[in-house]
Scaffold this motif. Structure first.
Motif, PDB file in Angstrom:
ATOM      1  N   ALA A  54      32.630  76.501 -45.220  1.00  0.00           N
ATOM      2  CA  ALA A  54      32.932  76.000 -43.870  1.00  0.00           C
ATOM      3  C   ALA A  54      32.157  74.715 -43.566  1.00  0.00           C
ATOM      4  O   ALA A  54      32.643  73.845 -42.854  1.00  0.00           O
ATOM      5  N   ALA A  55      30.953  74.581 -44.119  1.00  0.00           N
ATOM      6  CA  ALA A  55      30.134  73.388 -43.868  1.00  0.00           C
ATOM      7  C   ALA A  55      30.567  72.200 -44.725  1.00  0.00           C
ATOM      8  O   ALA A  55      30.312  71.048 -44.366  1.00  0.00           O
TER       9      ALA A  55
ATOM     10  N   ARG B 117      31.459  66.469 -46.632  1.00  0.00           N
ATOM     11  CA  ARG B 117      32.352  65.636 -47.451  1.00  0.00           C
ATOM     12  C   ARG B 117      32.807  64.408 -46.681  1.00  0.00           C
ATOM     13  O   ARG B 117      32.892  63.309 -47.239  1.00  0.00           O
ATOM     14  N   ASP B 118      33.087  64.569 -45.399  1.00  0.00           N
ATOM     15  CA  ASP B 118      33.605  63.473 -44.590  1.00  0.00           C
ATOM     16  C   ASP B 118      32.509  62.559 -44.037  1.00  0.00           C
ATOM     17  O   ASP B 118      32.823  61.501 -43.490  1.00  0.00           O
ATOM     18  N   ALA B 119      31.252  62.958 -44.175  1.00  0.00           N
ATOM     19  CA  ALA B 119      30.149  62.113 -43.708  1.00  0.00           C
ATOM     20  C   ALA B 119      30.044  60.894 -44.620  1.00  0.00           C
ATOM     21  O   ALA B 119      30.241  60.991 -45.834  1.00  0.00           O
ATOM     22  N   SER B 120      29.714  59.778 -44.049  1.00  0.00           N
ATOM     23  CA  SER B 120      29.576  58.555 -44.846  1.00  0.00           C
ATOM     24  C   SER B 120      28.390  58.685 -45.792  1.00  0.00           C
ATOM     25  O   SER B 120      27.482  59.487 -45.586  1.00  0.00           O
ATOM     26  N   LEU B 121      28.401  57.862 -46.833  1.00  0.00           N
ATOM     27  CA  LEU B 121      27.280  57.865 -47.773  1.00  0.00           C
ATOM     28  C   LEU B 121      25.981  57.496 -47.084  1.00  0.00           C
ATOM     29  O   LEU B 121      24.914  58.014 -47.424  1.00  0.00           O
TER      30      LEU B 121
ATOM     31  N   TRP C  84      18.963  82.729 -45.690  1.00  0.00           N
ATOM     32  CA  TRP C  84      19.347  81.769 -44.657  1.00  0.00           C
ATOM     33  C   TRP C  84      20.830  81.528 -44.839  1.00  0.00           C
ATOM     34  O   TRP C  84      21.243  80.900 -45.809  1.00  0.00           O
ATOM     35  N   ILE C  85      21.642  82.038 -43.916  1.00  0.00           N
ATOM     36  CA  ILE C  85      23.099  81.949 -44.041  1.00  0.00           C
ATOM     37  C   ILE C  85      23.669  81.391 -42.747  1.00  0.00           C
ATOM     38  O   ILE C  85      23.423  81.941 -41.669  1.00  0.00           O
ATOM     39  N   GLY C  86      24.414  80.302 -42.845  1.00  0.00           N
ATOM     40  CA  GLY C  86      25.082  79.737 -41.679  1.00  0.00           C
ATOM     41  C   GLY C  86      24.122  79.310 -40.586  1.00  0.00           C
ATOM     42  O   GLY C  86      24.450  79.421 -39.405  1.00  0.00           O
ATOM     43  N   GLY C  87      22.941  78.841 -40.967  1.00  0.00           N
ATOM     44  CA  GLY C  87      21.977  78.358 -39.991  1.00  0.00           C
ATOM     45  C   GLY C  87      21.149  79.438 -39.321  1.00  0.00           C
ATOM     46  O   GLY C  87      20.489  79.181 -38.317  1.00  0.00           O
ATOM     47  N   ALA C  88      21.159  80.646 -39.865  1.00  0.00           N
ATOM     48  CA  ALA C  88      20.384  81.736 -39.269  1.00  0.00           C
ATOM     49  C   ALA C  88      19.738  82.592 -40.362  1.00  0.00           C
ATOM     50  O   ALA C  88      20.273  82.724 -41.465  1.00  0.00           O
TER      51      ALA C  88
ATOM     52  N   ALA D 239      29.379  86.092 -47.339  1.00  0.00           N
ATOM     53  CA  ALA D 239      29.115  85.366 -46.089  1.00  0.00           C
ATOM     54  C   ALA D 239      28.442  84.024 -46.373  1.00  0.00           C
ATOM     55  O   ALA D 239      28.765  83.012 -45.734  1.00  0.00           O
ATOM     56  N   ALA D 240      27.526  83.996 -47.331  1.00  0.00           N
ATOM     57  CA  ALA D 240      26.853  82.740 -47.688  1.00  0.00           C
ATOM     58  C   ALA D 240      27.853  81.750 -48.282  1.00  0.00           C
ATOM     59  O   ALA D 240      27.832  80.560 -47.954  1.00  0.00           O
ATOM     60  N   VAL D 241      28.730  82.219 -49.140  1.00  0.00           N
ATOM     61  CA  VAL D 241      29.750  81.355 -49.746  1.00  0.00           C
ATOM     62  C   VAL D 241      30.699  80.839 -48.664  1.00  0.00           C
ATOM     63  O   VAL D 241      31.048  79.651 -48.642  1.00  0.00           O
ATOM     64  N   ALA D 242      31.093  81.712 -47.749  1.00  0.00           N
ATOM     65  CA  ALA D 242      31.997  81.302 -46.671  1.00  0.00           C
ATOM     66  C   ALA D 242      31.327  80.266 -45.760  1.00  0.00           C
ATOM     67  O   ALA D 242      31.969  79.298 -45.338  1.00  0.00           O
ATOM     68  N   ALA D 243      30.044  80.454 -45.460  1.00  0.00           N
ATOM     69  CA  ALA D 243      29.323  79.490 -44.620  1.00  0.00           C
ATOM     70  C   ALA D 243      29.228  78.136 -45.319  1.00  0.00           C
ATOM     71  O   ALA D 243      29.407  77.087 -44.689  1.00  0.00           O
TER      72      ALA D 243
END
Length: 129
Positions: free
Chosen positions: A51-52, A57-61, A7-11, A44-48
């Motif tokens: 990218a995510a 990180r910016d989402a609130s707790l 499962w890589i990048g949602g696919a 590709a998995a590491v890059a995905a």
């Protein structure tokens, strides 16, 4: 026979074309096949994941903890199915596998409380130094 892909990048990604057998530890019989990843697929998995990361990180707790609470709800709702998978893949009896699921739920429940643990509070006057 079950087919385990990536499962890589949602696919779902089948893999490099190379496969390995998965064995049922209780019987020794082949119960499935896992697709092996190539270097390009691992990249590709590491890059995905990289990218995510900024959005996570910016989402609130609070938002992160809601995701974990939903994950906990899904684990709890599917505890029997998870235990069956653990039994099939690790050779554990069903009751022991249910215990593994319960321990996993405890870990997720602890993680759900992380906003409280990160408040940064302190206590005054607890030591003479």
């Amino acid at each position: 026979m079950k087919n385990i892909s990536h499962w890589i990048g949602g696919a779902e990604v089948e893999g490099s074309g190379r496969t390995a057998d998965v064995f049922d530890p209780a019987t020794g019989e082949v119960s499935g096949r896992v697709h092996l990843a190539s270097v390009a697929e691992v990249d590709a998995a590491v890059a995905a994941a990289a990218a995510a990361y900024p959005a996570w990180r910016d989402a609130s707790l609070v938002k992160r903890s809601r995701v974990l609470f939903r994950f906990r709800e899904l684990m709890d709702a599917h505890a029997g199915e998870l235990a069956r998978l653990i039994s099939a893949e690790h050779g554990k009896v069903h009751s022991d596998a249910l215990g593994e699921v319960a321990r996993g739920l405890e870990v997720v429940e602890f993680a759900c409380g992380i906003p409280h643990l990160l408040k940064g509070g302190f206590s005054e006057g607890v030591s003479t130094r």
